[in-house]
Design a protein around this motif. Sequence first.
Motif, PDB file in Angstrom:
ATOM      1  N   ALA A  22      32.576  33.552  30.016  1.00 37.88           N
ATOM      2  CA  ALA A  22      31.906  34.782  30.415  1.00 37.88           C
ATOM      3  C   ALA A  22      31.745  34.881  31.924  1.00 37.88           C
ATOM      4  O   ALA A  22      31.127  35.821  32.422  1.00 37.88           O
ATOM      5  CB  ALA A  22      30.530  34.880  29.742  1.00 37.88           C
ATOM      6  N   ALA A  23      32.272  33.918  32.677  1.00 41.27           N
ATOM      7  CA  ALA A  23      32.116  33.931  34.126  1.00 41.27           C
ATOM      8  C   ALA A  23      33.378  33.413  34.785  1.00 41.27           C
ATOM      9  O   ALA A  23      34.139  32.646  34.200  1.00 41.27           O
ATOM     10  CB  ALA A  23      30.919  33.080  34.538  1.00 41.27           C
ATOM     11  N   VAL A  24      33.602  33.841  36.026  1.00 42.26           N
ATOM     12  CA  VAL A  24      34.719  33.372  36.841  1.00 42.26           C
ATOM     13  C   VAL A  24      34.131  32.854  38.142  1.00 42.26           C
ATOM     14  O   VAL A  24      33.377  33.574  38.809  1.00 42.26           O
ATOM     15  CB  VAL A  24      35.732  34.499  37.114  1.00 42.26           C
ATOM     16  CG1 VAL A  24      36.816  34.030  38.069  1.00 42.26           C
ATOM     17  CG2 VAL A  24      36.352  34.972  35.805  1.00 42.26           C
ATOM     18  N   PRO A  25      34.428  31.604  38.544  1.00 44.84           N
ATOM     19  CA  PRO A  25      33.781  31.013  39.719  1.00 44.84           C
ATOM     20  C   PRO A  25      33.841  31.868  40.973  1.00 44.84           C
ATOM     21  O   PRO A  25      32.862  31.948  41.715  1.00 44.84           O
ATOM     22  CB  PRO A  25      34.548  29.692  39.889  1.00 44.84           C
ATOM     23  CG  PRO A  25      35.001  29.336  38.521  1.00 44.84           C
ATOM     24  CD  PRO A  25      35.312  30.653  37.854  1.00 44.84           C
ATOM     25  N   ALA A  26      34.977  32.504  41.233  1.00 43.40           N
ATOM     26  CA  ALA A  26      35.118  33.343  42.432  1.00 43.40           C
ATOM     27  C   ALA A  26      35.442  34.773  42.036  1.00 43.40           C
ATOM     28  O   ALA A  26      36.179  35.471  42.734  1.00 43.40           O
ATOM     29  CB  ALA A  26      36.192  32.772  43.351  1.00 43.40           C
ATOM     30  N   PRO A 104      52.057  38.461  38.115  1.00 42.01           N
ATOM     31  CA  PRO A 104      51.723  37.093  37.705  1.00 42.01           C
ATOM     32  C   PRO A 104      50.279  36.980  37.225  1.00 42.01           C
ATOM     33  O   PRO A 104      49.469  37.890  37.409  1.00 42.01           O
ATOM     34  CB  PRO A 104      51.943  36.284  38.988  1.00 42.01           C
ATOM     35  CG  PRO A 104      51.660  37.270  40.086  1.00 42.01           C
ATOM     36  CD  PRO A 104      52.130  38.609  39.569  1.00 42.01           C
ATOM     37  N   SER A 105      49.968  35.831  36.616  1.00 48.80           N
ATOM     38  CA  SER A 105      48.610  35.544  36.143  1.00 48.80           C
ATOM     39  C   SER A 105      48.378  34.044  36.195  1.00 48.80           C
ATOM     40  O   SER A 105      49.292  33.260  35.904  1.00 48.80           O
ATOM     41  CB  SER A 105      48.424  36.065  34.704  1.00 48.80           C
ATOM     42  OG  SER A 105      47.105  35.836  34.244  1.00 48.80           O
ATOM     43  N   PHE A 106      47.172  33.624  36.594  1.00 53.08           N
ATOM     44  CA  PHE A 106      46.825  32.207  36.661  1.00 53.08           C
ATOM     45  C   PHE A 106      46.065  31.774  35.411  1.00 53.08           C
ATOM     46  O   PHE A 106      45.321  32.567  34.807  1.00 53.08           O
ATOM     47  CB  PHE A 106      45.922  31.930  37.870  1.00 53.08           C
ATOM     48  CG  PHE A 106      46.669  31.681  39.147  1.00 53.08           C
ATOM     49  CD1 PHE A 106      47.014  30.400  39.533  1.00 53.08           C
ATOM     50  CD2 PHE A 106      47.021  32.734  39.973  1.00 53.08           C
ATOM     51  CE1 PHE A 106      47.697  30.158  40.716  1.00 53.08           C
ATOM     52  CE2 PHE A 106      47.695  32.516  41.163  1.00 53.08           C
ATOM     53  CZ  PHE A 106      48.040  31.218  41.534  1.00 53.08           C
ATOM     54  N   ASP A 107      46.227  30.488  35.036  1.00 57.14           N
ATOM     55  CA  ASP A 107      45.366  29.913  34.007  1.00 57.14           C
ATOM     56  C   ASP A 107      44.382  28.943  34.661  1.00 57.14           C
ATOM     57  O   ASP A 107      44.344  28.793  35.891  1.00 57.14           O
ATOM     58  CB  ASP A 107      46.182  29.248  32.886  1.00 57.14           C
ATOM     59  CG  ASP A 107      46.987  28.034  33.346  1.00 57.14           C
ATOM     60  OD1 ASP A 107      46.701  27.472  34.427  1.00 57.14           O
ATOM     61  OD2 ASP A 107      47.909  27.627  32.613  1.00 57.14           O
ATOM     62  N   ARG A 108      43.583  28.267  33.850  1.00 56.10           N
ATOM     63  CA  ARG A 108      42.529  27.407  34.382  1.00 56.10           C
ATOM     64  C   ARG A 108      43.053  26.122  35.007  1.00 56.10           C
ATOM     65  O   ARG A 108      42.321  25.442  35.731  1.00 56.10           O
ATOM     66  CB  ARG A 108      41.509  27.073  33.291  1.00 56.10           C
ATOM     67  CG  ARG A 108      40.551  28.215  33.029  1.00 56.10           C
ATOM     68  CD  ARG A 108      39.405  27.818  32.117  1.00 56.10           C
ATOM     69  NE  ARG A 108      38.440  28.901  32.083  1.00 56.10           N
ATOM     70  CZ  ARG A 108      37.393  29.002  32.891  1.00 56.10           C
ATOM     71  NH1 ARG A 108      37.178  28.067  33.787  1.00 56.10           N
ATOM     72  NH2 ARG A 108      36.562  30.021  32.792  1.00 56.10           N
ATOM     73  N   ALA A 152      43.440  34.997  29.792  1.00 58.25           N
ATOM     74  CA  ALA A 152      41.987  35.176  29.782  1.00 58.25           C
ATOM     75  C   ALA A 152      41.309  34.142  30.662  1.00 58.25           C
ATOM     76  O   ALA A 152      41.855  33.055  30.911  1.00 58.25           O
ATOM     77  CB  ALA A 152      41.461  35.060  28.352  1.00 58.25           C
ATOM     78  N   PRO A 153      40.089  34.426  31.147  1.00 58.61           N
ATOM     79  CA  PRO A 153      39.357  33.430  31.925  1.00 58.61           C
ATOM     80  C   PRO A 153      39.134  32.115  31.185  1.00 58.61           C
ATOM     81  O   PRO A 153      39.004  31.067  31.816  1.00 58.61           O
ATOM     82  CB  PRO A 153      38.025  34.135  32.226  1.00 58.61           C
ATOM     83  CG  PRO A 153      38.359  35.584  32.220  1.00 58.61           C
ATOM     84  CD  PRO A 153      39.397  35.732  31.138  1.00 58.61           C
TER      85      PRO A 153
END
Length: 297
Positions: A22-26, A104-108, A152-153
């Motif tokens: 439910a949150a993204v660090p930045a 593009p998209s990043f993962d964790r 997804a986050p």
Amino acid sequence: VPLPSSPTGVVSAEEFAFYDPAAVPAGDLLFAVADGQMVVVSDDAATPVAGPLGSAGPFRSVAVGLTATSGAAVSADGVSVTWGGLTGDSTEQTQQVGADLAPPSFDRQDRVWVVDRDNDASRVLLLDDGVEPRQVPAGALEEVRVERLQIAPDGVRLAAIYQSDGASRLLLALVIADGDGDLRVGQLRDLPLQQVDAVDVAWASATTLALLGDDAGDVQPFLVEMANGALSSRGQVVGAVSLAASPGQPLVIGTVPSPPPGEESAAVDEPVPTLVRQDALQEWVPLVPGSSPTYAG
């Protein structure tokens, strides 16, 4: 399941925020493309990011990792991806990996996901430091044209827009890792969109997608509840072509103004792409010139 920062699976309260879906660090940092370069956006300015991505290019789409320390960009011709750190002493790497690459998209794990598209087929590719780009098995997604894929986050789900029977559809899927760490895309599930064609998608929260949808020629942003596919409009945005969303952050839309009536074929300056943001009163407020907006993560 071992966590990247703790092989024992135990993390501190401070570290948990990194895994909170439910949150993204930045997540409050907004990025975009301006003058072909990757920029960080404030209320009244777009500043090239630190590091090579702020001076390389030209690019047509960008993405930023969860902690906003790494970025990736697709070249203007859509054939290569450049990725690296967002600090002044960072290095970058560029690889030609396709013919028509989606954003593009990043993962964790700070890996870059990108889709190479054809008329009726797609390849889902994974880019990681020190490793050759590799194709991720994606089942039925390999047999259609995928316009957009967004991790997804939480890192274990994805949303994708694909073409089928002349319509643009939205689906959810899982990112599945086997015992050796090899990844594949599975358990695809279509979300019904009530006669709306999907244009762009982003994760607004752990349970809600932000969707740019074409409703009989009227392109507007919606929020989509993943449990039942219910749509709620976020108001009219003229010239909307792309969007950005992040948990707890306002929606941002990339727009391309239409030329004035009667000047469509005249020798006039090209319209300037502009970013607009929805404020607390649900009004759409212009930010800065730019395109392909994205929040960190």
